[in-house]
Scaffold this motif. Structure first.
Motif, PDB file in Angstrom:
ATOM      1  N   SER A 192       0.825  -1.207   0.000  1.00  0.00           N
ATOM      2  CA  SER A 192       0.000   0.000   0.000  1.00  0.00           C
ATOM      3  C   SER A 192       0.863   1.263   0.000  1.00  0.00           C
ATOM      4  O   SER A 192       0.571   2.232  -0.709  1.00  0.00           O
ATOM      5  CB  SER A 192      -0.922  -0.012   1.214  1.00  0.00           C
ATOM      6  OG  SER A 192      -1.700   1.153   1.255  1.00  0.00           O
ATOM      7  N   ALA A 193       1.943   1.240   0.772  1.00  0.00           N
ATOM      8  CA  ALA A 193       2.855   2.391   0.815  1.00  0.00           C
ATOM      9  C   ALA A 193       3.535   2.603  -0.535  1.00  0.00           C
ATOM     10  O   ALA A 193       3.721   3.743  -0.970  1.00  0.00           O
ATOM     11  CB  ALA A 193       3.898   2.190   1.905  1.00  0.00           C
ATOM     12  N   ARG A 194       3.883   1.528  -1.210  1.00  0.00           N
ATOM     13  CA  ARG A 194       4.524   1.645  -2.532  1.00  0.00           C
ATOM     14  C   ARG A 194       3.550   2.227  -3.555  1.00  0.00           C
ATOM     15  O   ARG A 194       3.934   3.055  -4.381  1.00  0.00           O
ATOM     16  CB  ARG A 194       5.028   0.290  -3.021  1.00  0.00           C
ATOM     17  CG  ARG A 194       6.038  -0.351  -2.137  1.00  0.00           C
ATOM     18  CD  ARG A 194       7.302   0.475  -2.010  1.00  0.00           C
ATOM     19  NE  ARG A 194       8.153  -0.095  -0.997  1.00  0.00           N
ATOM     20  CZ  ARG A 194       8.654   0.568   0.036  1.00  0.00           C
ATOM     21  NH1 ARG A 194       8.410   1.848   0.188  1.00  0.00           N
ATOM     22  NH2 ARG A 194       9.419  -0.026   0.918  1.00  0.00           N
ATOM     23  N   VAL A 195       2.295   1.815  -3.495  1.00  0.00           N
ATOM     24  CA  VAL A 195       1.290   2.363  -4.410  1.00  0.00           C
ATOM     25  C   VAL A 195       1.092   3.853  -4.127  1.00  0.00           C
ATOM     26  O   VAL A 195       1.000   4.666  -5.053  1.00  0.00           O
ATOM     27  CB  VAL A 195      -0.043   1.591  -4.300  1.00  0.00           C
ATOM     28  CG1 VAL A 195      -1.158   2.281  -5.063  1.00  0.00           C
ATOM     29  CG2 VAL A 195       0.145   0.165  -4.801  1.00  0.00           C
ATOM     30  N   ALA A 196       1.065   4.225  -2.857  1.00  0.00           N
ATOM     31  CA  ALA A 196       0.929   5.644  -2.493  1.00  0.00           C
ATOM     32  C   ALA A 196       2.126   6.448  -3.008  1.00  0.00           C
ATOM     33  O   ALA A 196       1.957   7.587  -3.470  1.00  0.00           O
ATOM     34  CB  ALA A 196       0.804   5.785  -0.980  1.00  0.00           C
ATOM     35  N   GLN A 197       3.320   5.870  -2.943  1.00  0.00           N
ATOM     36  CA  GLN A 197       4.505   6.551  -3.488  1.00  0.00           C
ATOM     37  C   GLN A 197       4.355   6.782  -4.988  1.00  0.00           C
ATOM     38  O   GLN A 197       4.715   7.848  -5.488  1.00  0.00           O
ATOM     39  CB  GLN A 197       5.765   5.724  -3.247  1.00  0.00           C
ATOM     40  CG  GLN A 197       6.334   5.823  -1.868  1.00  0.00           C
ATOM     41  CD  GLN A 197       7.607   4.987  -1.743  1.00  0.00           C
ATOM     42  OE1 GLN A 197       7.805   4.007  -2.453  1.00  0.00           O
ATOM     43  NE2 GLN A 197       8.469   5.387  -0.826  1.00  0.00           N
ATOM     44  N   MET A 198       3.827   5.784  -5.680  1.00  0.00           N
ATOM     45  CA  MET A 198       3.650   5.933  -7.127  1.00  0.00           C
ATOM     46  C   MET A 198       2.646   7.039  -7.432  1.00  0.00           C
ATOM     47  O   MET A 198       2.861   7.844  -8.337  1.00  0.00           O
ATOM     48  CB  MET A 198       3.179   4.617  -7.739  1.00  0.00           C
ATOM     49  CG  MET A 198       4.257   3.572  -7.797  1.00  0.00           C
ATOM     50  SD  MET A 198       3.713   2.067  -8.610  1.00  0.00           S
ATOM     51  CE  MET A 198       3.499   2.648 -10.282  1.00  0.00           C
ATOM     52  N   LYS A 199       1.556   7.089  -6.682  1.00  0.00           N
ATOM     53  CA  LYS A 199       0.544   8.113  -6.907  1.00  0.00           C
ATOM     54  C   LYS A 199       1.088   9.502  -6.609  1.00  0.00           C
ATOM     55  O   LYS A 199       0.769  10.468  -7.299  1.00  0.00           O
ATOM     56  CB  LYS A 199      -0.683   7.842  -6.042  1.00  0.00           C
ATOM     57  CG  LYS A 199      -1.503   6.670  -6.514  1.00  0.00           C
ATOM     58  CD  LYS A 199      -2.702   6.458  -5.613  1.00  0.00           C
ATOM     59  CE  LYS A 199      -3.542   5.288  -6.060  1.00  0.00           C
ATOM     60  NZ  LYS A 199      -4.688   5.070  -5.166  1.00  0.00           N
ATOM     61  N   ALA A 200       1.913   9.606  -5.577  1.00  0.00           N
ATOM     62  CA  ALA A 200       2.458  10.895  -5.177  1.00  0.00           C
ATOM     63  C   ALA A 200       3.523  11.398  -6.150  1.00  0.00           C
ATOM     64  O   ALA A 200       3.825  12.590  -6.164  1.00  0.00           O
ATOM     65  CB  ALA A 200       3.059  10.802  -3.773  1.00  0.00           C
ATOM     66  N   GLN A 201       4.059  10.526  -6.950  1.00  0.00           N
ATOM     67  CA  GLN A 201       5.129  10.895  -7.881  1.00  0.00           C
ATOM     68  C   GLN A 201       4.659  11.908  -8.910  1.00  0.00           C
ATOM     69  O   GLN A 201       5.437  12.717  -9.371  1.00  0.00           O
ATOM     70  CB  GLN A 201       5.668   9.634  -8.562  1.00  0.00           C
ATOM     71  CG  GLN A 201       6.839   9.848  -9.460  1.00  0.00           C
ATOM     72  CD  GLN A 201       8.121  10.157  -8.711  1.00  0.00           C
ATOM     73  OE1 GLN A 201       8.250   9.828  -7.550  1.00  0.00           O
ATOM     74  NE2 GLN A 201       9.042  10.812  -9.362  1.00  0.00           N
ATOM     75  N   GLY A 202       3.383  11.859  -9.265  1.00  0.00           N
ATOM     76  CA  GLY A 202       2.877  12.807 -10.254  1.00  0.00           C
ATOM     77  C   GLY A 202       3.143  12.333 -11.671  1.00  0.00           C
ATOM     78  O   GLY A 202       3.043  11.158 -11.982  1.00  0.00           O
ATOM     79  N   VAL A 203       3.526  13.259 -12.536  1.00  0.00           N
ATOM     80  CA  VAL A 203       3.760  12.957 -13.946  1.00  0.00           C
ATOM     81  C   VAL A 203       5.046  12.153 -14.100  1.00  0.00           C
ATOM     82  O   VAL A 203       6.060  12.464 -13.484  1.00  0.00           O
ATOM     83  CB  VAL A 203       3.854  14.264 -14.760  1.00  0.00           C
ATOM     84  CG1 VAL A 203       4.125  13.969 -16.222  1.00  0.00           C
ATOM     85  CG2 VAL A 203       2.582  15.065 -14.603  1.00  0.00           C
ATOM     86  N   TRP A 204       4.970  11.151 -14.949  1.00  0.00           N
ATOM     87  CA  TRP A 204       6.122  10.275 -15.160  1.00  0.00           C
ATOM     88  C   TRP A 204       6.630  10.442 -16.579  1.00  0.00           C
ATOM     89  O   TRP A 204       5.851  10.602 -17.508  1.00  0.00           O
ATOM     90  CB  TRP A 204       5.723   8.824 -14.959  1.00  0.00           C
ATOM     91  CG  TRP A 204       5.287   8.508 -13.570  1.00  0.00           C
ATOM     92  CD1 TRP A 204       5.007   9.372 -12.559  1.00  0.00           C
ATOM     93  CD2 TRP A 204       5.071   7.222 -13.039  1.00  0.00           C
ATOM     94  NE1 TRP A 204       4.624   8.708 -11.441  1.00  0.00           N
ATOM     95  CE2 TRP A 204       4.660   7.373 -11.708  1.00  0.00           C
ATOM     96  CE3 TRP A 204       5.181   5.944 -13.555  1.00  0.00           C
ATOM     97  CZ2 TRP A 204       4.368   6.308 -10.886  1.00  0.00           C
ATOM     98  CZ3 TRP A 204       4.887   4.874 -12.726  1.00  0.00           C
ATOM     99  CH2 TRP A 204       4.494   5.069 -11.407  1.00  0.00           C
ATOM    100  N   ALA A 205       7.924  10.370 -16.716  1.00  0.00           N
ATOM    101  CA  ALA A 205       8.537  10.379 -18.047  1.00  0.00           C
ATOM    102  C   ALA A 205       8.764   8.928 -18.459  1.00  0.00           C
ATOM    103  O   ALA A 205       9.598   8.247 -17.879  1.00  0.00           O
ATOM    104  CB  ALA A 205       9.849  11.143 -18.010  1.00  0.00           C
ATOM    105  N   PRO A 206       7.986   8.445 -19.419  1.00  0.00           N
ATOM    106  CA  PRO A 206       8.109   7.031 -19.785  1.00  0.00           C
ATOM    107  C   PRO A 206       9.417   6.729 -20.507  1.00  0.00           C
ATOM    108  O   PRO A 206       9.911   7.533 -21.284  1.00  0.00           O
ATOM    109  CB  PRO A 206       6.911   6.789 -20.701  1.00  0.00           C
ATOM    110  CG  PRO A 206       6.566   8.123 -21.245  1.00  0.00           C
ATOM    111  CD  PRO A 206       6.968   9.135 -20.219  1.00  0.00           C
TER     112      PRO A 206
END
Length: 105
Positions: free
Chosen positions: A36-50
């Motif tokens: 759950s913490a890892r998913v929250a980190q991903m959401k908090a990251q914002g825009v991603w450069a693929p």
């Protein structure tokens, strides 16, 4: 997006799969908040450069997350079957279905 966050997500979901396969309740209870913490980190990251490497890592992580999801659904179904059989053995036909079937969503 950070490659480290995706790698951490993959590791967390893999740890959950291992814990589910081992039926280790303590490991499951430890793995769920971590995932759950890892998913929250991903959401908090914002825009991603693929990037190609990042896309490949995300696909691998999603495979591991999907494996955990399937195991959780299987275990939930199996537990419901056991509950139904216990209710039937106790003569509690008011709280058990006549036949087993998946619950509608």
């Amino acid at each position: 997006m950070s490659q480290t966050i995706v790698d951490a997500l993959a590791a967390s979901s893999a740890a959950l799969v291992v814990a589910l396969d081992a039926q280790d309740v303590d490991a499951i209870e430890k793995a769920l908040p971590d995932l759950s913490a890892r998913v929250a980190q991903m959401k908090a990251q914002g825009v991603w450069a693929p990037s190609p490497r990042l896309k490949a890592s995300l696909l691998a992580a999603m495979g591991s997350v999907d494996a955990a999801r399937l195991r959780l659904r299987y275990l939930a179904d199996r537990n419901q079957q056991h509950i139904d059989m216990l209710a039937e053995a106790a003569g509690r036909f008011d709280c058990t279905p006549a036949t087993y079937g998946r619950q509608p969503r």
